[in-house]
Design a protein around this motif. Structure first.
Motif, PDB file in Angstrom:
ATOM      1  N   LYS A  99      25.648  54.912  52.362  1.00 29.77           N
ATOM      2  CA  LYS A  99      25.834  55.284  51.851  1.00 29.77           C
ATOM      3  C   LYS A  99      24.493  55.013  50.499  1.00 29.77           C
TER       4      LYS A  99
ATOM      5  N   GLU B 222      33.457  54.457  34.978  1.00 36.45           N
ATOM      6  CA  GLU B 222      34.429  53.751  35.484  1.00 36.45           C
ATOM      7  C   GLU B 222      34.289  52.229  35.275  1.00 36.45           C
TER       8      GLU B 222
ATOM      9  N   LYS C 179      32.646  61.358  44.068  1.00 32.76           N
ATOM     10  CA  LYS C 179      32.269  60.643  42.634  1.00 32.76           C
ATOM     11  C   LYS C 179      30.728  60.877  42.323  1.00 32.76           C
TER      12      LYS C 179
ATOM     13  N   ARG D  85      42.778  44.224  41.442  1.00 34.01           N
ATOM     14  CA  ARG D  85      43.830  44.577  42.722  1.00 34.01           C
ATOM     15  C   ARG D  85      43.547  43.429  43.495  1.00 34.01           C
TER      16      ARG D  85
ATOM     17  N   HIS E 179      38.154  56.703  53.368  1.00 32.67           N
ATOM     18  CA  HIS E 179      39.582  57.028  53.278  1.00 32.67           C
ATOM     19  C   HIS E 179      40.872  57.299  54.570  1.00 32.67           C
TER      20      HIS E 179
ATOM     21  N   GLU F 271      26.631  51.929  56.397  1.00 32.82           N
ATOM     22  CA  GLU F 271      27.787  52.080  56.333  1.00 32.82           C
ATOM     23  C   GLU F 271      29.231  52.112  57.646  1.00 32.82           C
TER      24      GLU F 271
ATOM     25  N   ARG G 190      30.231  43.578  46.707  1.00 35.39           N
ATOM     26  CA  ARG G 190      29.841  44.592  47.664  1.00 35.39           C
ATOM     27  C   ARG G 190      28.346  44.950  47.724  1.00 35.39           C
TER      28      ARG G 190
ATOM     29  N   LYS H  79      40.163  41.625  50.128  1.00 32.05           N
ATOM     30  CA  LYS H  79      38.817  42.269  51.083  1.00 32.05           C
ATOM     31  C   LYS H  79      37.684  41.296  51.181  1.00 32.05           C
TER      32      LYS H  79
ATOM     33  N   TYR I 161      34.007  44.232  42.688  1.00 32.66           N
ATOM     34  CA  TYR I 161      34.273  43.934  44.462  1.00 32.66           C
ATOM     35  C   TYR I 161      32.729  44.802  44.602  1.00 32.66           C
ATOM     36  N   MET I 162      32.961  45.877  43.877  1.00 34.89           N
ATOM     37  CA  MET I 162      31.668  46.965  43.832  1.00 34.89           C
ATOM     38  C   MET I 162      30.348  46.339  44.216  1.00 34.89           C
TER      39      MET I 162
ATOM     40  N   MET J 100      41.684  44.161  47.198  1.00 41.62           N
ATOM     41  CA  MET J 100      40.034  44.074  46.534  1.00 41.62           C
ATOM     42  C   MET J 100      39.862  41.910  46.599  1.00 41.62           C
TER      43      MET J 100
ATOM     44  N   ARG K 199      22.334  51.556  51.988  1.00 40.79           N
ATOM     45  CA  ARG K 199      22.900  50.964  53.121  1.00 40.79           C
ATOM     46  C   ARG K 199      24.194  51.994  53.848  1.00 40.79           C
TER      47      ARG K 199
ATOM     48  N   LYS L  29      38.362  46.712  40.095  1.00 41.18           N
ATOM     49  CA  LYS L  29      37.182  47.227  41.227  1.00 41.18           C
ATOM     50  C   LYS L  29      35.366  47.775  41.256  1.00 41.18           C
TER      51      LYS L  29
ATOM     52  N   LYS M  26      28.652  45.029  56.595  1.00 39.39           N
ATOM     53  CA  LYS M  26      28.471  44.597  54.401  1.00 39.39           C
ATOM     54  C   LYS M  26      27.367  42.942  54.132  1.00 39.39           C
TER      55      LYS M  26
END
Ligand code: I3P
Length: 302
Positions: A104, A114, A259, A125, A35, A173, A159, A131, A155-156, A128, A171, A152, A187
């Motif tokens: 990751k 979540e 997390k 969102r 972030h 990052e 990904r 993206k 989206y996750m 997202m 993966r 979210k 990605k």
């Protein structure tokens, strides 16, 4: 070994010394991924990371665990401009112009909680969605397109399947090679072959570096298999930070515990069993097995 691969011989100590002297400059902290604005360089080889209570609890626990040599040493909370930060060792301090890679780990990048939250209180969102279409304009469903927003967790998951998270349990990052730009364009790095190419490029086909990483990863796996902390935590969205430099020095550390959450006793995880909702498995060790296997396959056949 795959064909068309040119392996560099390990450099002689003489060359190494010249290289390190030549590149010597004040150590700068480099953020590969993460972030934006969450990090600051602290004093005396310290790194300040925006305070997260869950991460603090993990780091405190880890300081008492067998995994301690594989995580940045934790030094408590400091305040800067009214913002709290967790202070930890800057892992790059003892390297000269290091190359850095962030992987990751795990087969899932969102917590079960979540998923529950997204079902109870869906909050699509826009950022997202944007993206997502930037990578693949065809990815959103008709409904998502109409809303111009995605959940979210959706989206996750997207990904995860676009990259190697679902199929390999980890993966790439981001990578920053010595003196180079930071590359986060992974990605769509999904197949074993694509991952192999990216790893080969990261180590510059240097066998000494590769062997160093493999040794460290195998040590880490052994410790993970006995760690009390690891057995009793769901480890999601956590990375392995790979660092090496021209002197042949290598390191791998576990980072990012925002997390990583304790399991309700007496639940424990083996981190290899495939995830089904409710079992909390995260695929961390399965991913590490695959990573070790892929790196091993890059070694020349003797
Ligand atoms: C981000 C990435 C982060 C996630 C972040 C995503 O996507 O998955 O891991 O933060 O969520 O935007 P990308 O890599 O494609 O940019 P967490 O792991 O902390 O959930 P966020 O935008 O809610 O911070």
């Amino acid at each position: 070994m795959t064909k068309n691969t040119t392996w560099k011989k390990p450099k002689t100590p003489g060359n190494l010394h010249a290289l390190s002297v030549q590149h010597k400059k004040p150590q700068q902290w480099v953020q590969v991924v993460g972030h934006a604005g969450s990090f600051h360089a602290g004093d005396c080889g310290m790194l300040l990371k925006r305070f997260c209570e869950g991460e603090q609890r993990c780091l405190q626990r880890l300081m008492e665990d067998a995994l301690r040599p594989f995580v940045p040493a934790y030094h408590g909370v400091v305040q800067r401009a009214e913002q709290d930060y967790n202070m930890m060792d800057d892992l790059l301090t003892h390297f000269n112009s290091p190359s850095i890679m962030d992987c990751k780990m795990g087969s899932r990048t969102y917590l079960e909680e979540e998923l529950l939250k997204a079902r109870e209180r869906p909050q699509p969102r826009k950022d997202m969605f944007e993206k997502m279409v930037a990578v693949d304009p065809e990815a959103p469903t008709a409904q998502e397109r109409a809303q111009q927003a995605v959940l979210k967790t959706r989206y996750m998951q997207w990904r995860e399947t676009l990259s190697s998270t679902t199929t390999l349990g980890f993966r790439i990052e981001g990578v920053k090679k010595t003196e180079g730009m930071c590359n986060t364009n992974f990605k769509r790095t999904k197949s074993r072959e694509q991952v192999m190419e990216a790893l080969k490029d990261f180590v510059d086909c240097n066998i000494q570096i590769l062997r160093g990483y493999l040794k460290r990863l195998k040590e880490l796996r052994m410790v993970l298999e006995t760690s009390d902390f690891f057995r009793t935590y769901e480890v999601v969205g956590s990375s392995l930070l790979f660092v090496h430099d021209g002197t042949g020095k290598v390191g791998v550390w576990m980072i990012d515990f925002g997390k990583t959450v304790p399991l309700p006793p007496p639940l424990t995880l083996d981190h290899r069993t495939p995830w089904v909702e409710g079992n909390r498995e995260d695929g961390y060790l399965w991913g590490l097995d695959n990573l070790i296997d892929i790196l091993s396959s890059l070694l020349p056949v003797t």
